[in-house]
Scaffold this motif. Structure first.
Motif, mmCIF file in Angstrom:
data_model
loop_
_atom_site.group_PDB
_atom_site.id
_atom_site.type_symbol
_atom_site.label_atom_id
_atom_site.label_comp_id
_atom_site.label_asym_id
_atom_site.label_seq_id
_atom_site.Cartn_x
_atom_site.Cartn_y
_atom_site.Cartn_z
ATOM 1 N N PRO A 1 -23.812 39.490 24.925
ATOM 2 C CA PRO A 1 -23.394 39.403 26.337
ATOM 3 C C PRO A 1 -22.484 38.209 26.618
ATOM 4 O O PRO A 1 -21.593 38.282 27.482
ATOM 5 N N ILE A 2 -22.684 37.123 25.878
ATOM 6 C CA ILE A 2 -21.865 35.912 26.080
ATOM 7 C C ILE A 2 -20.463 36.127 25.540
ATOM 8 O O ILE A 2 -19.469 35.923 26.247
ATOM 9 N N THR A 3 -20.365 36.536 24.272
ATOM 10 C CA THR A 3 -19.037 36.745 23.681
ATOM 11 C C THR A 3 -18.298 37.886 24.381
ATOM 12 O O THR A 3 -17.071 37.823 24.559
ATOM 13 N N GLY A 4 -19.034 38.921 24.810
ATOM 14 C CA GLY A 4 -18.402 40.030 25.525
ATOM 15 C C GLY A 4 -17.832 39.605 26.857
ATOM 16 O O GLY A 4 -16.749 40.058 27.258
ATOM 17 N N THR A 5 -18.542 38.732 27.570
ATOM 18 C CA THR A 5 -18.049 38.224 28.859
ATOM 19 C C THR A 5 -16.780 37.412 28.671
ATOM 20 O O THR A 5 -15.824 37.533 29.447
ATOM 21 N N LEU B 1 -21.341 44.171 31.411
ATOM 22 C CA LEU B 1 -21.261 43.148 32.470
ATOM 23 C C LEU B 1 -22.443 43.255 33.432
ATOM 24 O O LEU B 1 -23.001 42.238 33.862
ATOM 25 N N ILE B 2 -22.849 44.489 33.752
ATOM 26 C CA ILE B 2 -23.932 44.688 34.714
ATOM 27 C C ILE B 2 -25.285 44.257 34.134
ATOM 28 O O ILE B 2 -26.094 43.639 34.820
ATOM 29 N N SER B 3 -25.502 44.567 32.867
ATOM 30 C CA SER B 3 -26.825 44.319 32.271
ATOM 31 C C SER B 3 -26.884 43.067 31.405
ATOM 32 O O SER B 3 -27.921 42.768 30.819
ATOM 33 N N GLY B 4 -25.790 42.335 31.342
ATOM 34 C CA GLY B 4 -25.674 41.218 30.406
ATOM 35 C C GLY B 4 -26.794 40.199 30.480
ATOM 36 O O GLY B 4 -27.357 39.784 29.461
ATOM 37 N N LEU B 5 -27.137 39.776 31.696
ATOM 38 C CA LEU B 5 -28.150 38.725 31.857
ATOM 39 C C LEU B 5 -29.515 39.196 31.363
ATOM 40 O O LEU B 5 -30.222 38.456 30.661
ATOM 41 N N ILE B 6 -29.899 40.431 31.721
ATOM 42 C CA ILE B 6 -31.206 40.951 31.299
ATOM 43 C C ILE B 6 -31.247 41.112 29.776
ATOM 44 O O ILE B 6 -32.224 40.728 29.132
ATOM 45 N N ILE B 7 -30.184 41.652 29.194
ATOM 46 C CA ILE B 7 -30.135 41.818 27.737
ATOM 47 C C ILE B 7 -30.217 40.463 27.044
ATOM 48 O O ILE B 7 -30.912 40.306 26.027
ATOM 49 N N PHE B 8 -29.524 39.469 27.613
ATOM 50 C CA PHE B 8 -29.565 38.116 27.051
ATOM 51 C C PHE B 8 -31.002 37.589 27.033
ATOM 52 O O PHE B 8 -31.478 37.066 26.019
ATOM 53 N N LEU B 9 -31.730 37.733 28.148
ATOM 54 C CA LEU B 9 -33.103 37.215 28.244
ATOM 55 C C LEU B 9 -34.056 37.966 27.319
ATOM 56 O O LEU B 9 -34.905 37.355 26.659
ATOM 57 N N VAL B 10 -33.920 39.292 27.265
ATOM 58 C CA VAL B 10 -34.802 40.094 26.412
ATOM 59 C C VAL B 10 -34.556 39.776 24.936
ATOM 60 O O VAL B 10 -35.499 39.620 24.155
ATOM 61 N N CYS B 11 -33.296 39.667 24.550
ATOM 62 C CA CYS B 11 -32.972 39.369 23.149
ATOM 63 C C CYS B 11 -33.346 37.937 22.775
ATOM 64 O O CYS B 11 -33.830 37.680 21.665
ATOM 65 N N ALA C 1 -32.784 48.543 30.831
ATOM 66 C CA ALA C 1 -31.868 47.630 30.132
ATOM 67 C C ALA C 1 -31.807 47.975 28.640
ATOM 68 O O ALA C 1 -30.742 47.872 28.016
ATOM 69 N N THR C 2 -32.928 48.398 28.075
ATOM 70 C CA THR C 2 -32.960 48.789 26.661
ATOM 71 C C THR C 2 -32.120 50.041 26.437
ATOM 72 O O THR C 2 -31.372 50.136 25.449
ATOM 73 N N ILE C 3 -32.221 51.001 27.351
ATOM 74 C CA ILE C 3 -31.397 52.214 27.249
ATOM 75 C C ILE C 3 -29.912 51.852 27.324
ATOM 76 O O ILE C 3 -29.093 52.359 26.552
ATOM 77 N N VAL C 4 -29.595 50.956 28.245
ATOM 78 C CA VAL C 4 -28.205 50.494 28.380
ATOM 79 C C VAL C 4 -27.742 49.839 27.081
ATOM 80 O O VAL C 4 -26.622 50.070 26.610
ATOM 81 N N PHE C 5 -28.622 49.022 26.491
ATOM 82 C CA PHE C 5 -28.258 48.327 25.252
ATOM 83 C C PHE C 5 -28.031 49.323 24.116
ATOM 84 O O PHE C 5 -27.159 49.126 23.261
ATOM 85 N N LEU C 6 -28.804 50.403 24.110
ATOM 86 C CA LEU C 6 -28.600 51.448 23.106
ATOM 87 C C LEU C 6 -27.232 52.114 23.290
ATOM 88 O O LEU C 6 -26.520 52.373 22.310
#
Length: 384
Positions: free
Chosen positions: A358-362, A22-32, A152-157
């Motif tokens: 991040p979308i489906t998880g939200t 939830l915290i990193s969702g937006l950044i992960i969405f943009l990077v991906c 954000a990459t570390i979080v995604f890992l």
């Protein structure tokens, strides 16, 4: 009397997965999202740009003559030439227009006429540069954006690893595992959304982990140095080829044509050949050749010659140790270009899944909140 639920490891991993997501969702969405588009960067730019095709006419001009063209000399210092095996493709000349340039500007030249081919500027170039800056720095200053993307990459890992653990059912039975391997398309939208997150995330997790572990090399210098120590060889190898003595340069000097002929004799197969020309710092010829039959885009063989034709160094990719191959393939492993179109397609879908998570998880979190509120709501009859 109901048994009190204990807060175990699985519950802890679930909370970590939930809140980090939830915290990193937006950044992960943009990077991906930007990474998905950049997977086919060259192809997208090519769609909006007229392809430069050479029409064979007579014999190709000697390289010795082409490198002396006044139209090229006036642009700067020629550093390298790439010779494709396809006769309809132009030669590529790398020219340093400014001494501060690290790689120089590439000019495509018709080998039959010596004409510099000027491609029309692609309308997609600006968009792809925008996507690149979004992917690497979130459009921020590099000193700010790079570490944010890195964290954000570390979080995604972490999300990927906890997601893999949570994917496995509490009771490891085939019927439960099998359910996690497919999407139940005839269910309601909540179940479909859950399956999209759970199942697609599982299938994409290996490539997501590879992209994340390699991507950190651009975000944190310390990580890159640490990975170099683990592999036992430099990642990216900014210093270039191993330090080689120029050897004895007394004697008849090779022409560029003769040097190319000698390189093709030593590396006797059809393939694209890149020649780095001698300069004050490295007074010898460096050749890199990629076989047309190679499945990998990083399997270059290398050859170093003195200006008199003595072989100083010869490196065959197949003979290199595994750690050197991995270190040399970090960029290709991250971008998906390592096996050409085949690996690009796999990376494209993996990035697309990463964008959707991040979308489906939200939505999964929102649905659980609604369900919890409904369960905790006191019935009106009980209040009467």
């Amino acid at each position: 009397m109901t048994k009190k639920k204990t807060y175990g490891l699985r519950a802890l991993l679930n909370d970590i997965h939930l809140w980090l997501g939830l915290i990193s969702g937006l950044i992960i969405f943009l990077v991906c999202l930007s990474g998905t588009i950049l997977t086919f960067e060259k192809e997208i730019e090519g769609w909006f740009q007229k392809e430069l095709v050479v029409k064979p006419k007579g014999n190709k001009q000697p390289l010795n003559k082409l490198v002396q063209l006044p139209t090229l000399k006036e642009k700067g210092t020629l550093t390298a030439v790439t010779l494709p095996t396809n006769g309809k493709q132009p030669y590529v000349f790398s020219i340093k227009e400014d001494p501060k340039q690290r790689r120089g500007t590439q000019y495509e030249v018709n080998p039959y006429t010596g004409e510099i081919l000027k491609p029309e500027k692609s309308s997609a170039e600006g968009f792809m540069r925008f996507m690149f800056r979004l992917h690497r720095w979130l459009l921020l200053d590099t000193s700010i954006g790079r570490p944010i993307v890195g964290v954000a990459t570390i979080v995604f890992l972490i999300l990927s690893l906890t997601g893999i653990v949570l994917w496995f059912p509490k009771k490891i039975k085939w019927k439960y595992v099998k359910a996690g391997l497919k999407i139940k398309t005839d269910a309601n939208w909540k179940r479909i959304n859950h399956d999209l997150h759970n199942t697609l995330g599982f299938y994409a997790c290996i490539l997501i982990l590879i992209m994340g572990l390699t991507g950190l090399c651009w975000s944190f210098e310390g990580y890159r140095d640490g990975l170099s120590r683990v592999l036992g060889t430099p990642v990216f190898n900014r210093g270039g080829a191993p330090k080689i003595s120029a050897g004895n340069t007394n004697g008849k000097q090779l022409t560029l044509e003769e040097a190319v002929a000698l390189a093709n004799k030593e590396l006797s197969y059809a393939g694209e050949l890149t020649i780095s020309l001698p300069n004050k710092k490295n007074p010898f010829y460096n050749f890199r050749k990629l076989a047309d039959a190679s499945f990998s885009t990083v399997a270059h063989d290398q050859l170093t010659l003195t200006t008199t034709g003595t072989i100083l160094n010869k490196e065959i990719y197949a003979d290199k140790p595994l750690n050197v191959k991995i270190a040399g393939a970090i960029k290709s492993l991250h971008t998906g270009t390592i096996y050409g179109t085949f690996s690009k397609i796999l990376y494209f879908f993996a990035c697309l899944v990463g964008t959707s998570l991040p979308i489906t998880g939200t939505f999964i979190y929102i649905n659980k909140l609604k369900k919890k509120r409904k369960r905790n709501r006191v019935p009106k009859e009980a209040m009467a």
